[in-house]
Design an enzyme around this catalytic site. Sequence first.
Site, mmCIF file in Angstrom:
data_model
loop_
_atom_site.group_PDB
_atom_site.id
_atom_site.type_symbol
_atom_site.label_atom_id
_atom_site.label_comp_id
_atom_site.label_asym_id
_atom_site.label_seq_id
_atom_site.Cartn_x
_atom_site.Cartn_y
_atom_site.Cartn_z
ATOM 1 N N GLY A 10 0.963 -1.318 0.048
ATOM 2 C CA GLY A 10 -0.047 -0.208 -0.016
ATOM 3 C C GLY A 10 0.623 1.099 0.014
ATOM 4 N N ARG A 72 0.636 -4.743 -5.100
ATOM 5 C CA ARG A 72 0.806 -6.180 -4.210
ATOM 6 C C ARG A 72 1.468 -7.299 -4.838
ATOM 7 N NH1 ARG A 72 -0.466 -4.321 0.960
ATOM 8 N NH2 ARG A 72 -2.106 -2.573 0.920
ATOM 9 N N ASP A 103 5.531 -5.404 5.830
ATOM 10 C CA ASP A 103 6.331 -6.697 6.078
ATOM 11 C C ASP A 103 5.972 -7.757 4.649
ATOM 12 O OD1 ASP A 103 3.347 -6.646 6.168
ATOM 13 O OD2 ASP A 103 3.261 -7.886 7.781
ATOM 14 N N GLU A 222 -10.594 -1.728 11.133
ATOM 15 C CA GLU A 222 -11.143 -2.450 9.955
ATOM 16 C C GLU A 222 -10.944 -4.051 10.266
ATOM 17 O OE1 GLU A 222 -9.163 -1.700 6.365
ATOM 18 O OE2 GLU A 222 -7.194 -2.036 7.225
ATOM 19 N N THR A 276 -8.856 7.525 2.152
ATOM 20 C CA THR A 276 -8.376 8.790 2.626
ATOM 21 C C THR A 276 -7.076 8.987 3.513
ATOM 22 O OG1 THR A 276 -9.660 9.186 4.343
ATOM 23 C CG2 THR A 276 -10.714 9.738 2.105
ATOM 24 N N GLN A 277 -6.864 8.153 4.199
ATOM 25 C CA GLN A 277 -5.685 7.891 5.392
ATOM 26 C C GLN A 277 -4.432 7.504 4.687
ATOM 27 O OE1 GLN A 277 -7.482 5.134 8.837
ATOM 28 N NE2 GLN A 277 -8.764 4.820 6.870
HETATM 29 O O1 F6P Z 1 -1.292 0.040 3.939
HETATM 30 C C1 F6P Z 1 -1.747 -1.239 4.816
HETATM 31 C C2 F6P Z 1 -3.408 -1.093 4.685
HETATM 32 O O2 F6P Z 1 -3.671 0.000 4.818
HETATM 33 C C3 F6P Z 1 -4.302 -1.889 5.389
HETATM 34 O O3 F6P Z 1 -4.530 -1.443 6.815
HETATM 35 C C4 F6P Z 1 -5.214 -2.162 4.585
HETATM 36 O O4 F6P Z 1 -6.150 -3.504 5.041
HETATM 37 C C5 F6P Z 1 -4.748 -2.267 3.302
HETATM 38 O O5 F6P Z 1 -3.457 -1.617 3.284
HETATM 39 C C6 F6P Z 1 -5.691 -2.167 2.199
HETATM 40 O O6 F6P Z 1 -4.948 -1.775 1.133
HETATM 41 P P1 F6P Z 1 -5.302 -2.192 -0.328
HETATM 42 O O7 F6P Z 1 -6.831 -2.341 -0.734
HETATM 43 O O8 F6P Z 1 -4.343 -1.141 -1.320
HETATM 44 O O9 F6P Z 1 -4.695 -3.668 -0.564
#
Ligand code: F6P
Length: 344
Positions: A10, A72, A103, A222, A276-277
Amino acid sequence: MRLGILTGGGDAPGLNAAIRAVARRAISDGGEVLGVRNGWAGLVEPGGLRPMDRHEVSGILAVGGTILGTSRVNPLSDAEAMSSVISHFQEAGLDALVTLGGDDTLSVARALADRGLPVVGVPKTMDNDLQLTEYCIGFDSAVAIVTEALDRLHTTAAAHHRVMVVEVMGRDTGWVAVMGGLAGGADMIVIPEFPVGLDDIVTHLRTRRQRGRDFSIVVVAEGASIAGLTDGGEGGGPRDAFGHILLSRRGVGPQLADQIEAETGFESRVTVLGYTQRGGAPTAYDRIWATRVGSAGYDLVREGRFGQIPVKRGDQVAIAQLSEVAAGQRQVPEELYRLAQVFY
Ligand code: F6P
């Protein structure tokens, strides 16, 4: 020296500040910098590297996201993908690779270092839960966004006498929820480390009403489990390449708001802060920390200390081993969780 830079997982505010620090140090030393596009995807596929000059890493300190792109993609899930990464690494003639990630990304970096490739890491995740370090790039910016949101939600919750459930990020840990909740004056915080039941939440909200508090702000991470609400477990929803369920589809916040209203009769609403975070400009703290840790990552390369990663210990940059990445998540200490409870 030909130095590669890669951002994976992310995105997080501050990544560009770190890219700038690594690249500017390398260019000042007469090195050549190659940016890897879109995380590990840029090494699994051919043609994923591009030269970066000083001009390209100028003006990005205050910019969110990552100019390199991210993904990812997980080469560890497939032996062929891993050998493509290694051959593209070698064909590009890289003398070193700096990987900025959490990680998942760092577990790939570690596997490459274990195979003898010259790789170092830099810790990044707005979840702030890497075991290796007391701080990860992006966390302060995320907390600032949650804090501002809670300030705004307070006034509308008070005007309408509502329960406001605010879902924030945090898969395994509640750092964003607890620190954002402390800064924004949450009336209850629900996080993975300290499970509560729906009954506990409902009882607390009723008690607040009896005490004359006619609105409440509930912050929920979440990934939190709530007995009586999330008993079905994670379910069979979609997962990313590292096997993580997509929590944005899990909907703990909306479910919680619905159940609170059903059980208490208090009008309830939900706000899912979501991406947004992770978006927008980094705070001053993230810019400065990312600059320090990015520069320290370059120092590791210069000193040939591969398989290592600069981390935060106290106010200092210390050095850890990439092999420590898999040691589990760094959890919110009970002291912080209990401190927030004082103000419920
Ligand atoms: O970057 C970590 C994180 O924000 C987690 O808290 C969240 O579950 C995940 O990424 C979601 O990101 P994406 O939808 O981009 O895989």
